[in-house]
Design a protein around this motif. Structure first.
Motif, PDB file in Angstrom:
ATOM      1  N   GLN A 147       0.954  -1.091   0.285  1.00 46.52           N
ATOM      2  CA  GLN A 147       0.248  -0.343  -0.359  1.00 46.52           C
ATOM      3  C   GLN A 147       1.141   1.074  -0.021  1.00 46.52           C
ATOM      4  OE1 GLN A 147      -1.928  -0.956   3.451  1.00 46.52           O
ATOM      5  NE2 GLN A 147      -4.212  -1.191   2.255  1.00 46.52           N
ATOM      6  N   ASN A 148       1.826   1.779   0.813  1.00 42.91           N
ATOM      7  CA  ASN A 148       2.766   2.728   0.875  1.00 42.91           C
ATOM      8  C   ASN A 148       3.641   2.310  -0.264  1.00 42.91           C
ATOM      9  OD1 ASN A 148       1.908   3.283   3.018  1.00 42.91           O
ATOM     10  ND2 ASN A 148       3.272   1.089   4.441  1.00 42.91           N
ATOM     11  N   ARG A 149       4.413   1.862  -1.014  1.00 47.56           N
ATOM     12  CA  ARG A 149       4.773   1.577  -2.363  1.00 47.56           C
ATOM     13  C   ARG A 149       4.169   2.227  -3.347  1.00 47.56           C
ATOM     14  NH1 ARG A 149      10.296  -0.619  -4.310  1.00 47.56           N
ATOM     15  NH2 ARG A 149      10.361  -0.803  -1.921  1.00 47.56           N
ATOM     16  N   PHE A 150       2.593   1.539  -3.626  1.00 45.50           N
ATOM     17  CA  PHE A 150       2.040   1.728  -4.766  1.00 45.50           C
ATOM     18  C   PHE A 150       0.662   2.642  -4.765  1.00 45.50           C
ATOM     19  CE2 PHE A 150       4.149  -2.427  -5.047  1.00 45.50           C
ATOM     20  CZ  PHE A 150       5.145  -1.618  -6.577  1.00 45.50           C
ATOM     21  N   GLY A 151       0.567   3.196  -3.760  1.00 43.38           N
ATOM     22  CA  GLY A 151      -1.272   4.116  -3.111  1.00 43.38           C
ATOM     23  C   GLY A 151      -1.338   2.916  -2.400  1.00 43.38           C
ATOM     24  N   SER A 152      -2.533   2.050  -3.655  1.00 40.14           N
ATOM     25  CA  SER A 152      -3.077   1.141  -2.744  1.00 40.14           C
ATOM     26  C   SER A 152      -2.718  -0.431  -3.313  1.00 40.14           C
ATOM     27  CB  SER A 152      -4.562   1.450  -3.309  1.00 40.14           C
ATOM     28  OG  SER A 152      -4.548   1.512  -4.658  1.00 40.14           O
ATOM     29  N   LEU A 153      -3.664  -0.961  -2.042  1.00 40.33           N
ATOM     30  CA  LEU A 153      -3.687  -3.115  -3.164  1.00 40.33           C
ATOM     31  C   LEU A 153      -4.405  -3.037  -4.038  1.00 40.33           C
ATOM     32  CD1 LEU A 153      -4.183  -4.886   0.296  1.00 40.33           C
ATOM     33  CD2 LEU A 153      -1.908  -4.817  -1.176  1.00 40.33           C
ATOM     34  N   LEU A 154      -5.058  -2.179  -4.059  1.00 35.46           N
ATOM     35  CA  LEU A 154      -5.694  -1.865  -5.673  1.00 35.46           C
ATOM     36  C   LEU A 154      -5.025  -2.400  -6.996  1.00 35.46           C
ATOM     37  CD1 LEU A 154      -9.442  -1.065  -5.337  1.00 35.46           C
ATOM     38  CD2 LEU A 154      -8.799  -3.580  -5.402  1.00 35.46           C
ATOM     39  N   ARG A 155      -4.530  -0.405  -6.778  1.00 40.85           N
ATOM     40  CA  ARG A 155      -3.172  -0.278  -7.544  1.00 40.85           C
ATOM     41  C   ARG A 155      -1.962  -1.629  -8.254  1.00 40.85           C
ATOM     42  NH1 ARG A 155       1.526   2.585  -8.555  1.00 40.85           N
ATOM     43  NH2 ARG A 155       2.081   3.436 -10.705  1.00 40.85           N
ATOM     44  N   ALA A 156      -1.844  -1.987  -6.913  1.00 37.87           N
ATOM     45  CA  ALA A 156      -0.611  -3.112  -6.878  1.00 37.87           C
ATOM     46  C   ALA A 156      -1.293  -4.473  -7.713  1.00 37.87           C
ATOM     47  CB  ALA A 156       0.223  -3.445  -5.763  1.00 37.87           C
ATOM     48  N   TYR A 157      -2.316  -4.762  -7.474  1.00 37.00           N
ATOM     49  CA  TYR A 157      -3.354  -6.013  -8.132  1.00 37.00           C
ATOM     50  C   TYR A 157      -3.396  -5.584  -9.164  1.00 37.00           C
ATOM     51  CZ  TYR A 157      -4.418  -7.534  -3.279  1.00 37.00           C
ATOM     52  OH  TYR A 157      -5.053  -7.410  -2.240  1.00 37.00           O
ATOM     53  N   SER A 158      -3.552  -4.181  -9.421  1.00 35.19           N
ATOM     54  CA  SER A 158      -3.708  -4.137 -11.392  1.00 35.19           C
ATOM     55  C   SER A 158      -1.886  -4.123 -11.984  1.00 35.19           C
ATOM     56  CB  SER A 158      -4.404  -2.470 -12.150  1.00 35.19           C
ATOM     57  OG  SER A 158      -3.489  -2.011 -10.848  1.00 35.19           O
ATOM     58  N   LEU A 159      -1.114  -3.929 -11.718  1.00 30.73           N
ATOM     59  CA  LEU A 159       0.148  -3.807 -12.594  1.00 30.73           C
ATOM     60  C   LEU A 159       0.288  -5.142 -12.014  1.00 30.73           C
ATOM     61  CD1 LEU A 159       1.381  -1.377 -10.129  1.00 30.73           C
ATOM     62  CD2 LEU A 159       1.661  -0.810 -12.754  1.00 30.73           C
ATOM     63  N   VAL A 160      -0.028  -5.745 -11.542  1.00 26.86           N
ATOM     64  CA  VAL A 160      -0.151  -7.672 -11.754  1.00 26.86           C
ATOM     65  C   VAL A 160      -0.648  -8.308 -12.863  1.00 26.86           C
ATOM     66  CG1 VAL A 160       1.756  -8.183 -10.520  1.00 26.86           C
ATOM     67  CG2 VAL A 160      -0.760  -8.262  -9.369  1.00 26.86           C
ATOM     68  N   GLY A 161      -1.663  -7.187 -13.225  1.00 23.36           N
ATOM     69  CA  GLY A 161      -2.910  -8.178 -13.885  1.00 23.36           C
ATOM     70  C   GLY A 161      -4.114  -8.486 -13.752  1.00 23.36           C
ATOM     71  N   PHE A 162      -4.405  -8.368 -11.766  1.00 21.03           N
ATOM     72  CA  PHE A 162      -4.998  -8.851 -11.084  1.00 21.03           C
ATOM     73  C   PHE A 162      -6.532  -8.146 -11.134  1.00 21.03           C
ATOM     74  CE2 PHE A 162      -7.111  -9.835  -6.704  1.00 21.03           C
ATOM     75  CZ  PHE A 162      -7.735 -11.161  -7.441  1.00 21.03           C
ATOM     76  N   LYS A 163      -7.983  -8.596 -11.423  1.00 23.00           N
ATOM     77  CA  LYS A 163      -8.659  -6.854 -11.189  1.00 23.00           C
ATOM     78  C   LYS A 163      -9.848  -8.691 -10.163  1.00 23.00           C
ATOM     79  CE  LYS A 163     -11.946  -4.558 -13.218  1.00 23.00           C
ATOM     80  NZ  LYS A 163     -13.296  -4.242 -14.425  1.00 23.00           N
ATOM     81  N   PRO A 164      -9.514  -8.150  -8.685  1.00 22.96           N
ATOM     82  CA  PRO A 164     -10.441  -8.972  -8.085  1.00 22.96           C
ATOM     83  C   PRO A 164     -12.104  -8.593  -8.544  1.00 22.96           C
ATOM     84  CG  PRO A 164      -9.700  -6.730  -7.088  1.00 22.96           C
ATOM     85  CD  PRO A 164      -8.965  -7.214  -8.175  1.00 22.96           C
TER      86      PRO A 164
END
Length: 497
Positions: A336-353
């Motif tokens: 969360q701290n590195r990428f702003g949110s978990l959702l943004r980190a998810y999107s960067l690895v191609g995961f859309k919950p």
């Protein structure tokens, strides 16, 4: 109304509105209310939402809406929002009258100006109150008082009165009952303190990972403060929490004026150093923090995402729980701290919950608890001399051949406004005589309380419980099942005689 401690209680408003209606010859045919709700957002305002929906759908048998005063639409930070809801009524041909205002809502220039001013004042009241509450909470933190939450393994909550005298240790699930009392942290049992220090030594001196430490503790039969097995994320939280060196930290996250949740910069945290008695030496704690910090800083963005991608391929989905339990990944907070949110980190690895996968883990845990609670209930009835017959297919319990009982475990959910809710689905198919509702706490780790709901008194198959539900439902609420066991107890014939 948001609290009971104000002149805006629903009862007081209803009385004033009724007097106004009687004086003008109105008949009140329906009431829309939002008891215990914040007026900062429309979300969670079921009463107001239903009113507007009924009016816009033309499903009304009334021609006038009586409102206590202008601020009852809400203390919105955008004053135009409350004006919009009044306009929605007028657009549908329904007039709006204010019962406690000193002006007539007749559309004149004066009433328009006064309403605009009062709407702005309502929003400003909330802003000022928010600042005062924040300042008050910050002051209590600096004085070393705890602002909620479990104490953690190795620590206990001590209740203190207004004069600073210790009143006793609060057990799990207990809360203070006097507003002027305070809560602070004190060292727990010696054996737990020894385990906490051993965890730090495993991590700092022996170089063990969180997963290895958790495995060692579980192998020894040591349980967490919630009486559960240790996991890597629980060990990591213990190693990074400053309360073990006596520091009181608050405002890591905030949700001011119900706008959005914010993870605050550490510079904005409210910190009181040495507020509690430390149970871990500062040198040992700082050594552990340095290891955790260097481990997360050493990873580049690419390395963190690559690890996340591998975890996604392994599990098929991602969640904060999955990340925290992965021994090779930093914590979900680091992402969360590195990428702003978990959702943004998810999107960067191609995961859309498409859903919140935390519920999968919670539901799995609750299903495991269900059989334990049934077993404990059966044991409790038998301990007082009662007899239980259990239908293994439906899990319906027949007590003493006299009445049937169903047990339902209800997960705690948090609304967008930060309130906690419990959705109950009663068993309308088999119609047991009573339903024992086990209401889980905020973390869905332990039961919060129990509702003994007789089917005869329940008119709806679904119930939605808030933290407080009024006498009609809370009359059935109990802290434990001792009352139910008393109902099932069998008395010797001589004692009855």
């Amino acid at each position: 109304m948001s609290t009971e401690h104000q002149r805006y209680s629903t009862e007081n408003q209803a009385d004033a509105i009724k007097r106004y209606a009687d004086e003008r010859g109105y008949q009140i045919i329906r009431t829309y209310s939002d008891a215990g709700k914040s007026g900062l957002r429309i979300q969670g305002r079921a009463g107001l939402t239903q009113l507007i929906a009924d009016i816009e759908a033309g499903q009304t048998a009334f021609k006038t809406v009586l409102v206590y005063d202008v601020s009852r639409w809400g203390r919105f930070q955008d004053a135009d929002e409350s004006a919009y809801y009044e306009y929605a009524c007028k657009r549908a041909g329904i007039s709006v009258e204010y019962c406690a205002e000193q002006f007539e809502n007749d559309g004149s220039t004066m009433s328009t100006v006064v309403k605009g001013l009062k709407r702005a004042m309502a929003g400003e009241y909330s802003r000022e109150l928010s600042q005062k509450v924040f300042a008050g909470q910050s002051r209590l933190i600096e004085l070393g008082y705890r602002q909620g939450g479990a104490p953690g393994f190795g620590l206990r909550r001590m209740l203190i009165d207004e004069a600073g005298n210790m009143k006793g240790i609060l057990s799990r699930g207990e809360h203070k009952s006097i507003q002027t009392d305070r809560v602070t942290l004190v060292p727990g049992p010696d054996d737990e303190i020894a385990v906490v220090n051993q965890i730090f030594r495993y991590f700092v001196r022996d170089g063990q990972s969180e997963a290895e430490i958790a495995a060692n503790l579980n192998a020894k039969g040591v349980k967490t403060d919630l009486d559960r097995d240790w996991t890597p994320s629980v060990v990591r939280q213990l190693l990074s929490n400053e309360k073990y060196i006596g520091n009181n930290i608050w405002n890591r996250n905030s949700f001011k004026l119900k706008k959005r949740h914010v993870r605050n910069d550490p510079n904005n945290w409210v910190r009181a150093v040495g507020a509690f008695e430390a149970i871990v030496s500062a040198d040992l704690f700082e050594a552990a923090r340095a290891i955790i910090s260097s481990r997360s800083q050493r990873l580049s963005d690419e390395a963190m995402l690559e690890g996340l991608k591998e975890t996604l391929e392994q599990h098929g989905f991602l969640s904060g729980f999955v990340i925290n339990e992965a021994a090779t990944l930093p914590s979900s907070g680091a992402y969360q701290n590195r990428f702003g949110s978990l959702l943004r980190a998810y999107s960067l690895v191609g995961f859309k919950p498409d859903r919140d996968y935390r519920y999968i883990e919670i539901n799995k845990r609750l299903r495991g608890m269900h059989s334990d609670i049934i077993r404990d209930t059966v044991s409790g009835v038998e301990a007082v001399g009662g007899k239980v017959d259990r239908d293994l297919q439906s899990d319906i319990l027949t007590i003493n051949g006299e009445f049937t009982v169903s047990i339902v475990i209800v997960r705690c959910m948090q609304t967008g406004a930060g309130a906690f809710r419990w959705n109950i689905r009663l068993d309308t198919g088999r119609l047991p005589d009573m339903t024992i509702v086990v209401r889980m706490g905020q973390m869905n780790e332990l039961p919060l309380d129990y509702y003994l709901l007789p089917t005869f008194d329940m008119t709806r198959p679904k119930l939605r419980l808030a933290e407080n539900n009024g006498l009609s439902l809370d009359a059935y609420r109990f802290d434990d099942l001792s009352h139910f066991f008393e109902m099932a107890a069998r008395a010797p014939l001589l004692e009855v005689a």
